[in-house]
Design a protein around this motif. Structure first.
Motif, mmCIF file in Angstrom:
data_model
loop_
_atom_site.group_PDB
_atom_site.id
_atom_site.type_symbol
_atom_site.label_atom_id
_atom_site.label_comp_id
_atom_site.label_asym_id
_atom_site.label_seq_id
_atom_site.Cartn_x
_atom_site.Cartn_y
_atom_site.Cartn_z
ATOM 1 N N GLN A 287 -21.852 11.381 -5.829
ATOM 2 C CA GLN A 287 -21.087 10.768 -4.796
ATOM 3 C C GLN A 287 -21.496 11.679 -3.430
ATOM 4 O OE1 GLN A 287 -16.732 11.663 -4.827
ATOM 5 N NE2 GLN A 287 -16.286 9.897 -3.585
ATOM 6 N N MET A 288 -22.021 10.696 -2.514
ATOM 7 C CA MET A 288 -22.137 10.991 -1.237
ATOM 8 C C MET A 288 -21.078 11.439 -0.160
ATOM 9 S SD MET A 288 -25.457 10.801 -1.317
ATOM 10 C CE MET A 288 -25.821 11.068 0.367
ATOM 11 N N PHE A 289 -21.082 12.050 0.486
ATOM 12 C CA PHE A 289 -19.953 12.654 1.472
ATOM 13 C C PHE A 289 -19.274 11.455 2.416
ATOM 14 C CE2 PHE A 289 -21.629 17.014 0.855
ATOM 15 C CZ PHE A 289 -20.569 17.557 0.573
ATOM 16 N N ASN A 290 -20.121 10.458 2.631
ATOM 17 C CA ASN A 290 -19.454 9.313 3.405
ATOM 18 C C ASN A 290 -19.382 8.232 2.651
ATOM 19 O OD1 ASN A 290 -22.284 8.634 2.583
ATOM 20 N ND2 ASN A 290 -22.942 7.810 4.615
ATOM 21 N N SER A 291 -18.916 8.193 1.242
ATOM 22 C CA SER A 291 -18.704 7.131 0.492
ATOM 23 C C SER A 291 -17.612 7.403 -0.324
ATOM 24 C CB SER A 291 -19.713 6.840 -0.148
ATOM 25 O OG SER A 291 -19.385 5.835 -1.266
ATOM 26 N N LYS A 292 -16.688 6.560 -0.719
ATOM 27 C CA LYS A 292 -15.550 6.723 -1.721
ATOM 28 C C LYS A 292 -16.007 6.355 -3.020
ATOM 29 C CE LYS A 292 -11.648 6.570 1.581
ATOM 30 N NZ LYS A 292 -10.605 6.030 1.986
ATOM 31 N N ASN A 293 -17.182 5.812 -3.092
ATOM 32 C CA ASN A 293 -17.498 5.222 -4.253
ATOM 33 C C ASN A 293 -18.632 6.082 -4.773
ATOM 34 O OD1 ASN A 293 -15.755 2.736 -4.346
ATOM 35 N ND2 ASN A 293 -16.851 2.428 -2.365
ATOM 36 N N PRO A 294 -19.120 5.903 -6.075
ATOM 37 C CA PRO A 294 -20.248 6.584 -6.667
ATOM 38 C C PRO A 294 -21.462 5.951 -6.263
ATOM 39 C CG PRO A 294 -19.159 5.313 -8.462
ATOM 40 C CD PRO A 294 -18.279 4.910 -6.907
ATOM 41 N N SER A 295 -22.474 6.829 -6.436
ATOM 42 C CA SER A 295 -23.869 6.205 -6.496
ATOM 43 C C SER A 295 -24.458 6.426 -7.968
ATOM 44 C CB SER A 295 -24.801 6.759 -5.503
ATOM 45 O OG SER A 295 -24.459 6.735 -4.105
ATOM 46 N N PHE A 296 -25.073 5.337 -8.191
ATOM 47 C CA PHE A 296 -25.678 5.704 -9.802
ATOM 48 C C PHE A 296 -27.220 5.566 -9.687
ATOM 49 C CE2 PHE A 296 -21.630 3.287 -10.730
ATOM 50 C CZ PHE A 296 -20.941 3.886 -11.224
ATOM 51 N N ILE A 297 -27.690 6.326 -11.004
ATOM 52 C CA ILE A 297 -28.980 6.138 -11.264
ATOM 53 C C ILE A 297 -29.467 5.815 -12.422
ATOM 54 C CG2 ILE A 297 -31.385 7.615 -11.300
ATOM 55 C CD1 ILE A 297 -29.909 9.504 -9.443
ATOM 56 N N GLN A 298 -29.965 4.576 -12.461
ATOM 57 C CA GLN A 298 -30.050 3.977 -14.168
ATOM 58 C C GLN A 298 -31.759 3.762 -14.158
ATOM 59 O OE1 GLN A 298 -28.515 4.007 -16.616
ATOM 60 N NE2 GLN A 298 -28.283 1.879 -17.430
ATOM 61 N N ILE A 299 -32.410 4.211 -15.340
ATOM 62 C CA ILE A 299 -33.644 4.145 -15.815
ATOM 63 C C ILE A 299 -33.826 3.260 -16.464
ATOM 64 C CG2 ILE A 299 -35.758 5.375 -16.549
ATOM 65 C CD1 ILE A 299 -33.944 8.127 -15.974
ATOM 66 N N ARG B 198 -21.685 15.398 -2.619
ATOM 67 C CA ARG B 198 -20.399 16.303 -2.989
ATOM 68 C C ARG B 198 -20.717 16.904 -4.420
ATOM 69 N NH1 ARG B 198 -15.531 14.671 -0.580
ATOM 70 N NH2 ARG B 198 -15.682 12.718 0.483
ATOM 71 N N ASP B 199 -19.952 18.110 -4.512
ATOM 72 C CA ASP B 199 -19.921 18.987 -5.825
ATOM 73 C C ASP B 199 -19.013 18.037 -6.664
ATOM 74 O OD1 ASP B 199 -21.589 20.936 -5.020
ATOM 75 O OD2 ASP B 199 -20.098 22.322 -4.735
ATOM 76 N N ILE B 200 -19.390 18.021 -7.868
ATOM 77 C CA ILE B 200 -18.411 17.156 -8.787
ATOM 78 C C ILE B 200 -17.201 17.445 -8.663
ATOM 79 C CG2 ILE B 200 -18.185 16.612 -11.347
ATOM 80 C CD1 ILE B 200 -20.998 17.075 -11.836
ATOM 81 N N LYS B 201 -16.589 18.592 -8.467
ATOM 82 C CA LYS B 201 -15.402 19.031 -8.331
ATOM 83 C C LYS B 201 -14.656 18.395 -7.321
ATOM 84 C CE LYS B 201 -16.282 23.802 -6.303
ATOM 85 N NZ LYS B 201 -15.886 23.069 -4.985
ATOM 86 N N ASP B 202 -15.355 17.831 -6.448
ATOM 87 C CA ASP B 202 -14.867 17.422 -5.085
ATOM 88 C C ASP B 202 -14.709 16.034 -4.915
ATOM 89 O OD1 ASP B 202 -14.302 20.002 -4.113
ATOM 90 O OD2 ASP B 202 -16.465 20.164 -3.279
ATOM 91 N N TRP B 203 -15.249 15.450 -6.302
ATOM 92 C CA TRP B 203 -15.385 13.820 -6.121
ATOM 93 C C TRP B 203 -13.962 13.435 -6.097
ATOM 94 C CZ3 TRP B 203 -19.076 11.555 -10.176
ATOM 95 C CH2 TRP B 203 -20.276 12.221 -10.117
#
Length: 292
Positions: free
Chosen positions: A186-198, A279-284
């Motif tokens: 999760q980026m700091f400027n977003s309330k939504n997740p970013s995903f990486i899919q292979i 963000r750190d996961i704990k701050d999501w």
């Protein structure tokens, strides 16, 4: 620069009959306590290494049952977010670690430790030493993109608290459907997740497309999906990937990353920078229903 870190590894051996005193190395497993991930390779009963090993079709079938069950147990651990304490001894300690009794005929060695900045190189060297890469198919000898990317991420210790692996996603709250995405941050400027899919191999590409299309179609949230694939797979005129991927990336929330060389992977630099600055996961603060 990637840091050296500790890993453990063990060799998997099969003994068909205690009275014969014959055994054969059939697999390798490595674990990284820091990244809390394991990687393993197991030989199927059809591998030519067994051409003169089994005395009957029944012995071959018994081995296949054992190795498939072991694969099931290891995949269950692989899908967990953490690895238990590393086993110190064989037999009973491995049974506890696996959560079940070792399959018939399977022996796993006492784990050894090593320090490395490249888990993948260690894994490949272990396969060559204990199994023999002459017994792997051309496809197996080729670097797995998924394994290469996992190895890349584990070499950067500061990413451990920023990346979630093997995230279960539910495209919509009213759908009894969950599927797995390789990484989330999760980026700091977003309330939504970013995903990486292979992108998966050819045999799974249709299911991957359907799952990804459902996720995009059922959500208009501003999440970001990075899709990583081999450039050679995308460019191949015989591949079914290109039209499916082109359809998926027509959505503005999707960014393709074409990797030209699995050993270099310079195309992943942008993603590494993004995750580093996330963000750190704990701050999501993600509350959308598609995170199952």
């Amino acid at each position: 620069m990637a840091d050296r870190h500790s890993i453990w590894y063990a060799i998997i051996t099969y003994v068909p009959d205690q009275m014969r005193y014959e055994r054969m190395n059939v697999g390798v497993i490595i674990g990284d306590k820091y990244s809390q991930q394991i990687t393993f390779k197991l030989l199927p009963s059809t591998n030519r290494k067994f051409s003169n090993f089994f005395w009957s079709s029944l012995e071959r079938k018994e081995y296949q049952v054992s190795i498939e069950y072991l694969e099931f147990l290891l995949k269950n651990i692989q899908n967990e977010m953490s690895i238990f304490d590393v086993p110190k001894y064989n037999n009973a300690d491995w049974n506890t670690w696996l959560g079940a009794k070792l399959p018939n005929g399977i022996i796993i060695s006492t784990p050894h430790t090593a320090r490395t900045s490249n888990d993948l190189n260690v894994f490949n060297n272990l396969i060559q030493t204990y199994i023999g890469d002459q017994f792997l198919t051309k496809a197996e000898k080729a670097l797995s993109l998924k394994t290469s990317i996992s190895s890349l991420f584990t070499t950067y210790k500061h990413l451990e608290n920023k990346l979630k692996r093997n995230v279960k996603v539910q495209p919509a709250a009213n759908l009894p459907l969950k599927f797995e995405i390789d990484y989330a941050y999760q980026m700091f400027n977003s309330k939504n997740p970013s995903f990486i899919q292979i992108t998966p191999n050819e045999t799974s590409i249709n299911d991957w497309y359907k799952n990804t299309f459902t996720l995009l179609n059922k959500n208009r949230d501003n999440f970001h999906l990075n899709i990583v694939t081999k450039e050679s797979d995308y460019q191949s005129s015989k591949s079914a990937l290109r039209p499916l991927l082109n359809d998926i990336i027509s959505d503005e929330r999707v960014s393709p990353i074409l990797v030209s060389n699995e050993k270099d992977m310079h195309e992943m630099t942008g993603i590494l920078n993004q995750v580093t600055n996330s963000r750190d996961i704990k701050d999501w603060s993600i509350k959308q229903p598609y995170i199952a």
